[in-house]
Write a protein that holds these residues in place. Structure first.
Motif, mmCIF file in Angstrom:
data_model
loop_
_atom_site.group_PDB
_atom_site.id
_atom_site.type_symbol
_atom_site.label_atom_id
_atom_site.label_comp_id
_atom_site.label_asym_id
_atom_site.label_seq_id
_atom_site.Cartn_x
_atom_site.Cartn_y
_atom_site.Cartn_z
ATOM 1 N N GLU A 21 3.248 15.434 -0.837
ATOM 2 C CA GLU A 21 3.876 15.698 -2.002
ATOM 3 C C GLU A 21 4.010 14.385 -2.812
ATOM 4 O OE1 GLU A 21 7.325 17.917 -0.251
ATOM 5 O OE2 GLU A 21 6.391 19.608 -1.283
ATOM 6 N N MET A 22 3.934 13.356 -2.152
ATOM 7 C CA MET A 22 4.167 11.916 -2.859
ATOM 8 C C MET A 22 3.103 11.757 -3.616
ATOM 9 S SD MET A 22 4.470 8.389 -1.006
ATOM 10 C CE MET A 22 5.826 8.898 0.014
ATOM 11 N N ILE A 23 1.693 12.179 -3.308
ATOM 12 C CA ILE A 23 0.747 12.138 -3.984
ATOM 13 C C ILE A 23 0.393 13.342 -5.090
ATOM 14 C CG2 ILE A 23 -1.850 12.112 -3.918
ATOM 15 C CD1 ILE A 23 -1.487 11.024 -1.186
ATOM 16 N N MET A 24 0.877 14.463 -4.807
ATOM 17 C CA MET A 24 0.491 15.834 -5.785
ATOM 18 C C MET A 24 1.671 16.264 -6.260
ATOM 19 S SD MET A 24 -2.428 17.717 -3.175
ATOM 20 C CE MET A 24 -3.523 18.158 -4.331
ATOM 21 N N GLY A 25 2.755 15.904 -5.831
ATOM 22 C CA GLY A 25 4.015 16.691 -6.340
ATOM 23 C C GLY A 25 4.366 17.665 -5.596
ATOM 24 N N PRO A 26 5.488 18.221 -5.982
ATOM 25 C CA PRO A 26 6.117 19.549 -4.658
ATOM 26 C C PRO A 26 4.961 20.382 -4.508
ATOM 27 C CG PRO A 26 7.439 19.114 -6.795
ATOM 28 C CD PRO A 26 6.394 18.133 -7.105
ATOM 29 N N LEU A 96 -5.078 17.342 1.239
ATOM 30 C CA LEU A 96 -5.081 17.208 0.048
ATOM 31 C C LEU A 96 -6.045 18.172 -0.432
ATOM 32 C CD1 LEU A 96 -5.107 13.313 -0.629
ATOM 33 C CD2 LEU A 96 -3.175 14.918 -1.045
ATOM 34 N N VAL A 99 -4.552 21.849 -0.340
ATOM 35 C CA VAL A 99 -3.584 22.124 -1.491
ATOM 36 C C VAL A 99 -4.518 22.500 -2.751
ATOM 37 C CG1 VAL A 99 -1.847 21.415 -2.976
ATOM 38 C CG2 VAL A 99 -1.803 21.059 -0.267
ATOM 39 N N VAL A 128 -17.136 -4.946 0.127
ATOM 40 C CA VAL A 128 -17.991 -4.667 -1.307
ATOM 41 C C VAL A 128 -18.499 -6.156 -1.818
ATOM 42 C CG1 VAL A 128 -17.365 -4.200 -3.498
ATOM 43 C CG2 VAL A 128 -16.003 -2.994 -1.830
ATOM 44 N N GLN A 129 -19.550 -5.956 -2.086
ATOM 45 C CA GLN A 129 -20.319 -7.047 -2.231
ATOM 46 C C GLN A 129 -20.105 -7.538 -3.666
ATOM 47 O OE1 GLN A 129 -22.342 -8.665 -0.037
ATOM 48 N NE2 GLN A 129 -21.771 -6.861 1.194
ATOM 49 N N GLY B 15 -4.381 7.593 -5.420
ATOM 50 C CA GLY B 15 -4.188 8.904 -5.047
ATOM 51 C C GLY B 15 -3.416 9.838 -6.082
ATOM 52 N N GLN B 16 -2.288 9.200 -6.482
ATOM 53 C CA GLN B 16 -1.469 10.105 -7.390
ATOM 54 C C GLN B 16 -2.351 10.395 -8.826
ATOM 55 O OE1 GLN B 16 2.147 7.897 -7.788
ATOM 56 N NE2 GLN B 16 3.075 8.923 -6.194
ATOM 57 N N VAL B 19 -6.142 12.328 -7.564
ATOM 58 C CA VAL B 19 -5.492 13.562 -6.981
ATOM 59 C C VAL B 19 -4.510 14.394 -7.544
ATOM 60 C CG1 VAL B 19 -5.140 14.904 -4.648
ATOM 61 C CG2 VAL B 19 -6.443 12.779 -4.598
ATOM 62 N N GLY B 20 -3.354 13.652 -7.665
ATOM 63 C CA GLY B 20 -2.241 14.306 -8.156
ATOM 64 C C GLY B 20 -2.504 14.750 -9.864
ATOM 65 N N ARG B 23 -5.748 16.706 -10.564
ATOM 66 C CA ARG B 23 -6.037 18.218 -10.275
ATOM 67 C C ARG B 23 -5.197 19.236 -11.359
ATOM 68 N NH1 ARG B 23 -2.631 22.152 -6.620
ATOM 69 N NH2 ARG B 23 -0.949 20.506 -7.060
ATOM 70 N N TRP B 42 -15.937 -7.815 -8.819
ATOM 71 C CA TRP B 42 -15.903 -7.383 -7.449
ATOM 72 C C TRP B 42 -14.518 -6.393 -7.549
ATOM 73 C CZ3 TRP B 42 -11.955 -9.033 -3.940
ATOM 74 C CH2 TRP B 42 -12.093 -8.652 -2.562
ATOM 75 N N LYS B 45 -15.604 -3.307 -8.888
ATOM 76 C CA LYS B 45 -16.205 -2.359 -8.005
ATOM 77 C C LYS B 45 -15.426 -1.530 -7.040
ATOM 78 C CE LYS B 45 -20.900 -3.451 -6.173
ATOM 79 N NZ LYS B 45 -21.707 -4.329 -5.719
ATOM 80 N N VAL B 144 4.536 12.084 -10.330
ATOM 81 C CA VAL B 144 3.320 13.027 -10.066
ATOM 82 C C VAL B 144 3.827 14.296 -10.789
ATOM 83 C CG1 VAL B 144 2.187 12.101 -7.862
ATOM 84 C CG2 VAL B 144 4.394 13.619 -7.924
ATOM 85 N N PRO B 145 2.854 15.319 -11.136
ATOM 86 C CA PRO B 145 3.089 16.475 -11.584
ATOM 87 C C PRO B 145 4.203 17.009 -10.867
ATOM 88 C CG PRO B 145 0.593 16.213 -11.355
ATOM 89 C CD PRO B 145 1.346 15.240 -10.823
ATOM 90 N N VAL B 147 7.308 16.808 -10.525
ATOM 91 C CA VAL B 147 8.651 16.287 -10.302
ATOM 92 C C VAL B 147 9.466 16.064 -11.530
ATOM 93 C CG1 VAL B 147 7.661 15.256 -8.178
ATOM 94 C CG2 VAL B 147 7.841 13.848 -10.328
#
Lengths: 131, 165
Positions: A21-26, A96, A99, A128-129, B15-16, B19-20, B23, B42, B45, B144-145, B147
């Motif tokens: 929910e922190m990442i995608m919302g409710p 994720l 959902v 990472v180079q 991620g927010q 993904v959040g 989406r 660097w 990248k 995020v969407p 809230v």
């Protein structure tokens, strides 16, 4: 839409849901449950009740480890059936993706996708180079 | 409008956003505007690797980002990310047309004061947020969407500044 139920040791599942929910919302229809202080049969009853509380919806159970008490309780609850599925080794990427796809993908196809996404998210990151 | 989200977020690409917001907004591209990262192949990248393959990403310094954003094709849905209000105002000053600024992540550090759980400000932040508002651009806080959206207006900035020593 497919419901999700994350059943784990300790507060892992509850916290996974709160991070989703922190990442995608409710998010509705995604619940975390702990095995803390519960016998396997108590946990199985709880799972059974949660699954049957919404008969119109299919459910995917997300369990932390195969062979643990949560997985056993899920099996005892009869959760591996036509309208419910059990996936073990739950991780954030799986949830994720769950959902994102649960409204459009049927219960027959989604579990395979989630297992693949969950596996893809497990990597050994090299440096990472430069340049 | 091709600029569908203009976001201040000190975590930049994470991620927010990938993904959040993605989406819901289905962006074609993400523009990360940051002088330090743009000058460092660097770091660039690393941030580029965090974007899903179906979304393009450009990491540009402020000067290039302004030119890039002023010439966006209309149909190209774009998310703009900057680290702080100062960088966002710089783009405004360079003529980038922004309808609304999203304050999505300004995390705690020394001498910053909490407006919301994910928005902390110091006097510099407040000064540049005021300049953004004075340019006629509303500023809203939303991580995020879905809230609650908090309006960051002049009154809110006056209020937080009044509790600073």
């Amino acid at each position: 839409m497919i419901n999700g139920l994350v059943v784990t040791h300790g507060e892992l599942g509850v916290e996974l849901v709160s991070v989703v929910e922190m990442i995608m919302g409710p998010v509705s229809g995604l619940t975390g449950r702990s095995n803390s202080g519960k016998s396997v049969s108590e946990l199985a009853d709880e799972i059974k009740e949660l699954i049957s509380s919404d008969n119109d919806c299919d459910t995917i159970l997300f369990i932390d480890d195969f062979g643990g008490s949560c997985a056993n309780a899920a099996q005892l609850a009869g959760a591996a059936g036509s309208s419910t599925r059990i996936l073990t080794g739950v991780n954030l990427a799986m949830l994720l993706d769950f959902v994102t796809w649960r409204e459009t993908m049927p219960i027959d196809e989604l579990p395979r996708r989630l297992v693949e996404k969950g596996r893809q998210a497990i990597t050994s990151m090299g440096p990472v180079q430069e340049g | 409008m091709s600029l569908i989200l203009a976001r201040i977020d000190d975590r930049l690409i994470h991620g927010q956003v990938t993904v959040g917001w993605s989406r819901i907004l289905q962006p074609d591209q993400i523009v990360l505007c940051n002088d330090t990262i743009a000058a460092d192949p660097w770091q660039s990248k690393i941030y580029k690797s965090a974007v899903p393959p179906d979304i393009d990403v450009s990491i540009l310094n402020k000067e290039s980002a302004a030119v890039f954003l002023n010439n966006l094709p209309l149909e190209c849905k774009t998310i703009l990310l900057v680290e702080n209000p100062e960088d966002m105002f710089d783009l405004v000053r360079r003529g980038v047309k922004i309808d609304e600024v999203n304050a999505g992540g300004m995390h705690h550090s020394n001498s910053k004061y909490e407006m919301f759980e994910y928005v902390y400000v110091n006097r510099t932040d407040i000064a540049y947020l005021r300049r953004i508002l004075n340019s006629g651009i509303p500023v809203n806080a939303q991580s995020v969407p879905g809230v609650k959206i908090h309006t960051i207006d002049k009154l809110a900035l006056d209020a937080i500044e009044s509790i600073m020593p």
